[in-house]
Scaffold this motif. Structure first.
Motif, mmCIF file in Angstrom:
data_model
loop_
_atom_site.group_PDB
_atom_site.id
_atom_site.type_symbol
_atom_site.label_atom_id
_atom_site.label_comp_id
_atom_site.label_asym_id
_atom_site.label_seq_id
_atom_site.Cartn_x
_atom_site.Cartn_y
_atom_site.Cartn_z
ATOM 1 N N SER A 1 0.831 -1.208 0.000
ATOM 2 C CA SER A 1 0.000 0.000 0.000
ATOM 3 C C SER A 1 0.861 1.252 0.000
ATOM 4 O O SER A 1 0.538 2.248 -0.659
ATOM 5 N N SER B 1 -2.985 3.929 3.323
ATOM 6 C CA SER B 1 -2.494 4.936 2.384
ATOM 7 C C SER B 1 -3.146 6.296 2.589
ATOM 8 O O SER B 1 -2.782 7.261 1.929
ATOM 9 N N ILE C 1 -6.600 -1.540 1.654
ATOM 10 C CA ILE C 1 -5.449 -0.825 1.096
ATOM 11 C C ILE C 1 -5.491 0.642 1.515
ATOM 12 O O ILE C 1 -4.475 1.231 1.908
#
Length: 534
Positions: free
Chosen positions: A282, A447, A443
């Motif tokens: 990620s 991030s 993910i």
């Protein structure tokens, strides 16, 4: 901030309701079958010693013939046949005459359990190399290999032809990459592993293909990846991180036997590898996996192409609703984790909160990976496997408890219904599933927040002075992400952005948008208005 508070409260309330309702259940022992369970007297024995296999079938019918196959390390085997008693139980003893790893299969009709024994020879030279045995040669499936070659050739042609159009350069490249990764992810399907002699064919091919070790942690299911690479088809080369996240909590928290594999490391260590891999990937690439690699993303894009071919205009959600709709992915992810933890409390804390989570129970049999029972990607993976001739197409319509499920492919009719709903939604709303995908949410968790966001290697930057607020980037975004349009300049990457780069491709202003990898510009917008190409 208000929406996040509402989201957190909703998850908390749902969790409390589920826990309270679960505690009010009265545990009722029942048979949800048919199935077979067995235990071995010892997993560690010396050569020429005997082991005893005790087991039972469900329903507990008497006088049923059970085949118990003892597979040697060299893939030869010994068959024993035993008849069940009045309660459906059986017992058989066998001497193990060869040092090495034995696979033992108690087989009830088309259903089997799997046991193992590690046989050592005390008289053997401890410094001698461990003998290895190879499976019989795999038989290439030339039909599928030919189809793959033709598809990749066509993809190359499409990419080359598409690059002549300035507004299709990146899209053509992305389509080629997506098709290529489908074959890479499922390349094991190009091999006819049914050539392995019975009963060694019960040994999952992926155990040979992708089993690995990470920092001393055994990962027989392969490395986790942040896209839908379904666990269930034989021959896959990767494993969906969401499947590992669920099953390593329940039912495979403890080291020991899994579905067709044996775990030498504990669940907490395997989960550490899963989270470590997702965090690393990620940070490096973010949702690039969603936009460029995920097979289900390709399926969504193909549906959009069909809609365009039929000249049907797509529909859009309001910006406010779309932002809230994206949050649903986090809710689904939270529910998956909550259910897995509740189901696995017997192994984690030696306390059974939910009835029927013990081995052989209803939940153990049919809902041990809750999201996989509704995952829309699974039918597509099964269809791929059908094309290789590994299963019958009619199995796709079997119910949860049908023969198809018992054979180990774990496809339910609910998967088909969810796929149909998702496909219909994607026809009118571009990449609709990607907006609520729990894997995408996983993910995004690593991030969107500091410090992970600060060290992201892949960034989408905007040069403010070159932006005229024409709104093209907002209109062409398949998931209706608005941050690229709304933010003034600099890093405009958002946790909802798939990095498909459609905005970069369609932006009509030179260098207004740039994709940077580790500070280096790898793609940028071009002034296609000066050309007659559209």
């Amino acid at each position: 901030m208000k929406s996040k508070t509402v989201l957190a409260c909703s998850i908390t309330i749902l969790s409390l309701v589920y826990i309270l309702s679960a505690q009010s259940f009265v545990e009722v022992k029942g048979c949800y079958g048919p199935h077979i369970t067995a235990q071995i007297s010892s997993n560690e024995v010396k050569v020429n010693e005997s082991v005893t296999i005790n087991g039972e079938i469900c329903p507990g019918d008497p006088n049923v013939t059970i085949r118990v196959t003892f597979t040697r390390p060299d893939y030869t085997w010994i068959d024993q046949f035993v008849v069940t008693d009045s309660e459906g139980k059986f017992s058989v003893t066998q001497e193990l005459d060869e040092a090495g790893y034995w696979n033992i299969f108690p087989i009830y009709g088309h259903i089997c359990d799997r046991l193992y024994a590690n046989v050592t020879d005390p008289n053997a030279d401890p410094n001698a190399p461990i003998p290895t045995f190879e499976l019989p040669p795999y038989k290439p499936n030339y039909t599928l290999v030919s189809a793959a070659a033709i598809s990749l050739s066509l993809g190359t042609i499409v990419a080359v032809v598409g690059t002549k159009n300035k507004t299709r350069k990146i899209s053509s490249l992305r389509l080629f990459v997506q098709i290529g990764f489908v074959f890479l992810i499922f390349f094991g399907m190009f091999i006819d592993h049914q050539n392995i002699p019975v009963p060694a064919e019960q040994i999952a091919p992926h155990e040979v293909l992708i089993s690995t070790e990470v920092l001393g942690v055994s990962m027989p299911d392969g490395l986790p990846v942040p896209f839908f690479g379904c666990y269930y088809p034989c021959g896959r080369t990767t494993t969906c991180a969401l499947w590992e996240l669920q099953t390593y909590i329940y039912p495979f928290w403890d080291a020991g036997r899994g579905w067709g594999v044996n775990y030498a490391s504990s669940g907490i260590m395997r989960l550490g590898v899963v989270f470590g891999s997702i965090i690393l990937l990620s940070i490096v690439l973010g949702k690039f996996f969603c936009g460029w690699i995920c097979p289900f993303g390709l399926y969504m894009d193909l549906i959009s192409k069909l809609r365009k071919t039929l000249r049907i205009r797509y529909r859009v959600l309001s910006d406010n609703f779309n932002k809230k709709f994206h949050q649903l992915g986090y809710v689904i992810l939270a529910l998956i984790l909550i259910l897995s933890i509740l189901f696995g409390m017997q192994a984690i804390a030696n306390t059974q909160i939910i009835p029927e989570t013990e081995k052989g129970g209803f939940i153990y049999q049919y809902f041990s990976a809750p999201f996989c029972q509704v995952c829309p990607m699974k039918p597509l993976c099964m269809s791929l496997q059908t094309s290789v001739g590994l299963l019958r197409p009619e199995w796709l319509t079997e119910s949860t408890t049908g023969d198809f499920y018992q054979l180990g492919y774990y496809l339910t009719s609910l998967n088909i219904v969810i796929l149909a709903i998702v496909s219909l939604a994607a026809f009118f709303y571009r990449r609709s599933w990607c907006r609520i995908c729990p894997l995408g949410a996983l993910i995004a968790l690593f991030s969107r927040f500091p410090p992970f966001k600060w060290i992201s290697a892949l960034r989408l930057d905007k040069v403010e002075k070159k932006c005229t607020k024409c709104g093209v980037c907002k209109r062409v975004c398949p998931t209706q992400v608005t941050e690229v349009y709304e933010k003034k300049g600099g890093d405009v990457t958002s946790s909802n952005c798939l990095l498909c780069l459609r905005c970069v491709e369609m932006c009509p202003y030179e260098d207004a948008l740039r994709l940077n990898l580790a500070g280096k510009t790898v793609m940028r917008s071009r002034n296609w208005l000066e050309s007659n190409e559209f």
